[in-house]
Design a protein around this motif. Structure first.
Motif, PDB file in Angstrom:
ATOM      1  N   ASP A  82       0.817  -1.213   0.000  1.00  0.00           N
ATOM      2  CA  ASP A  82       0.000   0.000   0.000  1.00  0.00           C
ATOM      3  C   ASP A  82       0.851   1.263   0.000  1.00  0.00           C
ATOM      4  OD1 ASP A  82       0.998  -0.093   2.563  1.00  0.00           O
ATOM      5  OD2 ASP A  82      -0.955  -0.116   3.569  1.00  0.00           O
ATOM      6  N   TYR A  83       2.165   1.111  -0.261  1.00  0.00           N
ATOM      7  CA  TYR A  83       3.035   2.285  -0.366  1.00  0.00           C
ATOM      8  C   TYR A  83       2.551   3.157  -1.522  1.00  0.00           C
ATOM      9  CZ  TYR A  83       7.067   5.264  -1.261  1.00  0.00           C
ATOM     10  OH  TYR A  83       7.872   6.353  -1.466  1.00  0.00           O
ATOM     11  N   VAL A  84       2.374   4.453  -1.245  1.00  0.00           N
ATOM     12  CA  VAL A  84       1.897   5.389  -2.261  1.00  0.00           C
ATOM     13  C   VAL A  84       3.089   6.071  -2.931  1.00  0.00           C
ATOM     14  CG1 VAL A  84       0.496   7.433  -2.704  1.00  0.00           C
ATOM     15  CG2 VAL A  84      -0.241   5.776  -0.971  1.00  0.00           C
ATOM     16  N   LEU A  85       3.188   5.902  -4.229  1.00  0.00           N
ATOM     17  CA  LEU A  85       4.288   6.511  -4.968  1.00  0.00           C
ATOM     18  C   LEU A  85       4.177   8.027  -4.937  1.00  0.00           C
ATOM     19  CD1 LEU A  85       4.225   4.166  -8.089  1.00  0.00           C
ATOM     20  CD2 LEU A  85       5.998   4.200  -6.317  1.00  0.00           C
ATOM     21  N   LYS A  86       5.332   8.672  -4.784  1.00  0.00           N
ATOM     22  CA  LYS A  86       5.365  10.137  -4.778  1.00  0.00           C
ATOM     23  C   LYS A  86       6.379  10.635  -5.792  1.00  0.00           C
ATOM     24  CE  LYS A  86       8.693  10.436  -0.945  1.00  0.00           C
ATOM     25  NZ  LYS A  86       8.990   9.002  -0.899  1.00  0.00           N
ATOM     26  N   SER A  87       6.216  11.870  -6.219  1.00  0.00           N
ATOM     27  CA  SER A  87       7.134  12.455  -7.179  1.00  0.00           C
ATOM     28  C   SER A  87       8.548  12.404  -6.624  1.00  0.00           C
ATOM     29  CB  SER A  87       6.738  13.901  -7.467  1.00  0.00           C
ATOM     30  OG  SER A  87       7.540  14.440  -8.490  1.00  0.00           O
ATOM     31  N   GLY A  88       9.477  11.959  -7.456  1.00  0.00           N
ATOM     32  CA  GLY A  88      10.864  11.820  -7.035  1.00  0.00           C
ATOM     33  C   GLY A  88      11.273  10.389  -6.753  1.00  0.00           C
ATOM     34  N   ASP A  89      10.289   9.486  -6.647  1.00  0.00           N
ATOM     35  CA  ASP A  89      10.601   8.080  -6.408  1.00  0.00           C
ATOM     36  C   ASP A  89      11.164   7.419  -7.663  1.00  0.00           C
ATOM     37  OD1 ASP A  89       9.826   7.965  -3.743  1.00  0.00           O
ATOM     38  OD2 ASP A  89       7.805   7.227  -4.175  1.00  0.00           O
ATOM     39  N   LEU A  90      11.980   6.407  -7.438  1.00  0.00           N
ATOM     40  CA  LEU A  90      12.492   5.552  -8.514  1.00  0.00           C
ATOM     41  C   LEU A  90      11.858   4.178  -8.339  1.00  0.00           C
ATOM     42  CD1 LEU A  90      14.345   4.813 -10.858  1.00  0.00           C
ATOM     43  CD2 LEU A  90      16.203   4.478  -9.207  1.00  0.00           C
ATOM     44  N   LEU A  91      11.025   3.781  -9.290  1.00  0.00           N
ATOM     45  CA  LEU A  91      10.301   2.516  -9.228  1.00  0.00           C
ATOM     46  C   LEU A  91      10.887   1.527 -10.220  1.00  0.00           C
ATOM     47  CD1 LEU A  91       7.794   0.748  -8.409  1.00  0.00           C
ATOM     48  CD2 LEU A  91       6.580   1.859 -10.301  1.00  0.00           C
ATOM     49  N   LYS A  92      11.138   0.306  -9.743  1.00  0.00           N
ATOM     50  CA  LYS A  92      11.584  -0.782 -10.613  1.00  0.00           C
ATOM     51  C   LYS A  92      10.509  -1.864 -10.634  1.00  0.00           C
ATOM     52  CE  LYS A  92      14.675  -0.174  -7.834  1.00  0.00           C
ATOM     53  NZ  LYS A  92      14.928   0.818  -6.734  1.00  0.00           N
ATOM     54  N   VAL A  93      10.099  -2.278 -11.833  1.00  0.00           N
ATOM     55  CA  VAL A  93       9.063  -3.303 -11.976  1.00  0.00           C
ATOM     56  C   VAL A  93       9.659  -4.479 -12.753  1.00  0.00           C
ATOM     57  CG1 VAL A  93       6.761  -3.856 -12.821  1.00  0.00           C
ATOM     58  CG2 VAL A  93       7.257  -1.542 -11.979  1.00  0.00           C
ATOM     59  N   ASP A  94       9.675  -5.644 -12.109  1.00  0.00           N
ATOM     60  CA  ASP A  94      10.297  -6.841 -12.664  1.00  0.00           C
ATOM     61  C   ASP A  94       9.267  -7.962 -12.677  1.00  0.00           C
ATOM     62  OD1 ASP A  94      12.058  -8.796 -13.506  1.00  0.00           O
ATOM     63  OD2 ASP A  94      13.258  -8.811 -11.680  1.00  0.00           O
ATOM     64  N   THR A  95       9.183  -8.684 -13.775  1.00  0.00           N
ATOM     65  CA  THR A  95       8.256  -9.811 -13.829  1.00  0.00           C
ATOM     66  C   THR A  95       8.732 -10.866 -14.814  1.00  0.00           C
ATOM     67  OG1 THR A  95       5.913 -10.403 -13.919  1.00  0.00           O
ATOM     68  CG2 THR A  95       6.719  -8.972 -15.659  1.00  0.00           C
ATOM     69  N   VAL A  96       8.173 -12.055 -14.662  1.00  0.00           N
ATOM     70  CA  VAL A  96       8.423 -13.173 -15.578  1.00  0.00           C
ATOM     71  C   VAL A  96       7.086 -13.627 -16.143  1.00  0.00           C
ATOM     72  CG1 VAL A  96       9.358 -15.496 -15.832  1.00  0.00           C
ATOM     73  CG2 VAL A  96      10.421 -13.896 -14.220  1.00  0.00           C
ATOM     74  N   VAL A  97       7.044 -13.793 -17.446  1.00  0.00           N
ATOM     75  CA  VAL A  97       5.825 -14.220 -18.137  1.00  0.00           C
ATOM     76  C   VAL A  97       6.037 -15.610 -18.729  1.00  0.00           C
ATOM     77  CG1 VAL A  97       4.518 -13.844 -20.270  1.00  0.00           C
ATOM     78  CG2 VAL A  97       4.846 -11.966 -18.674  1.00  0.00           C
ATOM     79  N   GLU A  98       5.032 -16.442 -18.600  1.00  0.00           N
ATOM     80  CA  GLU A  98       5.029 -17.748 -19.276  1.00  0.00           C
ATOM     81  C   GLU A  98       3.903 -17.779 -20.286  1.00  0.00           C
ATOM     82  OE1 GLU A  98       4.290 -22.512 -18.434  1.00  0.00           O
ATOM     83  OE2 GLU A  98       4.709 -21.174 -16.738  1.00  0.00           O
ATOM     84  N   LEU A  99       4.231 -18.145 -21.501  1.00  0.00           N
ATOM     85  CA  LEU A  99       3.230 -18.276 -22.566  1.00  0.00           C
ATOM     86  C   LEU A  99       3.530 -19.537 -23.356  1.00  0.00           C
ATOM     87  CD1 LEU A  99       0.791 -17.016 -24.019  1.00  0.00           C
ATOM     88  CD2 LEU A  99       2.407 -15.782 -25.480  1.00  0.00           C
ATOM     89  N   ASN A 100       2.571 -20.444 -23.370  1.00  0.00           N
ATOM     90  CA  ASN A 100       2.731 -21.721 -24.083  1.00  0.00           C
ATOM     91  C   ASN A 100       3.989 -22.460 -23.647  1.00  0.00           C
ATOM     92  OD1 ASN A 100       0.357 -21.219 -25.609  1.00  0.00           O
ATOM     93  ND2 ASN A 100       1.530 -19.955 -27.035  1.00  0.00           N
ATOM     94  N   GLY A 101       4.278 -22.374 -22.362  1.00  0.00           N
ATOM     95  CA  GLY A 101       5.386 -23.134 -21.794  1.00  0.00           C
ATOM     96  C   GLY A 101       6.745 -22.463 -21.849  1.00  0.00           C
TER      97      GLY A 101
END
Length: 251
Positions: A82-101
């Motif tokens: 529930d952390y609210v992003l504020k101006s000046g923050d550096l956000l990193k978004v990392d994910t792994v996707v599986e499609l058809n194995g």
């Protein structure tokens, strides 16, 4: 054991990679001050599932979320919250996707609102580290060539390279051999060959490379509280050079 992929398998991984690249392209417009990191996570999960793909991180060794959302001093494996992003923050978004194995993996960094010049420089240098490392992912080079290039760029700018977390092979499994260090010495390590598919994902810190792990057992953060940045692509080693399978438009 390193699992070599043929052309057909690489094409299938490219389709999986297109889902992640599309997600990151959408995040460019979505990320803004006032959102929680859980809202970012939910946006990503909805996007992935809308493409018929699976957010592969959910349940991996007990990790409960579709993405790792890291803010400022968090290096990797951040829990959405529930952390609210504020101006000046550096956000990193990392994910792994599986499609058809077949899996693909990509992390991208986002400036939330207006960030300071120090943060902009960290982002620019980290992105340069990743792409310069990718340039050396060619048949006949060694893994140490990639790590040495990344380390030299980071340290020339006064930054440090995280040691504990690395790139890796990927395919039907999320983490396959080989381990891809983002530091090291030229002409050392495994020699690259056609058909290898791996991630290059340097985590670069403003201060020390030393880190600590939160009580959740997952989230790594800088021990000095300074910002960390990360960019990551999945790529294949081909006779025509490195082929980025998570390539975004305009990046």
């Amino acid at each position: 054991m390193i699992i070599i992929k043929n052309k057909d398998e690489i094409e299938k991984m490219d389709i999986s990679g297109n889902v992640i690249s599309g997600m990151h392209e959408a995040l460019r417009e979505y990320v803004k001050p006032g959102l929680t990191t859980m809202q970012v996570n939910d946006f990503c999960e909805k996007f992935i599932r809308s493409k018929g793909a699976i957010p592969a991180q959910i349940g991996y060794e007990g990790f409960p979320y579709a993405t790792c959302c890291c803010v400022n001093d968090e290096i990797c494996h951040g829990y959405p919250s529930d952390y609210v992003l504020k101006s000046g923050d550096l956000l990193k978004v990392d994910t792994v996707v599986e499609l058809n194995g077949w899996m693909s993996d990509s992390c991208w960094s986002y400036a939330v609102g207006e960030v300071d010049e120090e943060t902009k420089k960290l982002m620019e240098v980290t992105r340069e580290c990743m792409y310069e490392g990718i340039k050396l992912a060619v048949i006949g080079n060694r893994l140490g060539d990639i790590g040495a290039r990344i380390q030299s760029i980071a340290e020339a700018n006064g930054y440090s390279v995280v040691r504990e977390f690395t790139g890796h092979g990927i395919g039907r499994g999320m983490h396959e051999d080989p381990m891809v260090l983002h530091y090291g010495k030229e002409h050392r390590g495994l020699r690259l060959q056609e058909g290898m598919v791996l991630t290059i994902e340097p985590m670069i810190n403003m201060g020390t490379h030393k880190l600590k792990i939160d009580k959740n057992g997952w989230t790594a953060r800088t021990i000095d509280g300074k910002k960390s940045c990360q960019y990551e692509h999945t790529l294949a080693i081909t006779k025509d050079g490195p082929r980025i399978l998570t390539k975004q438009q305009g990046q």
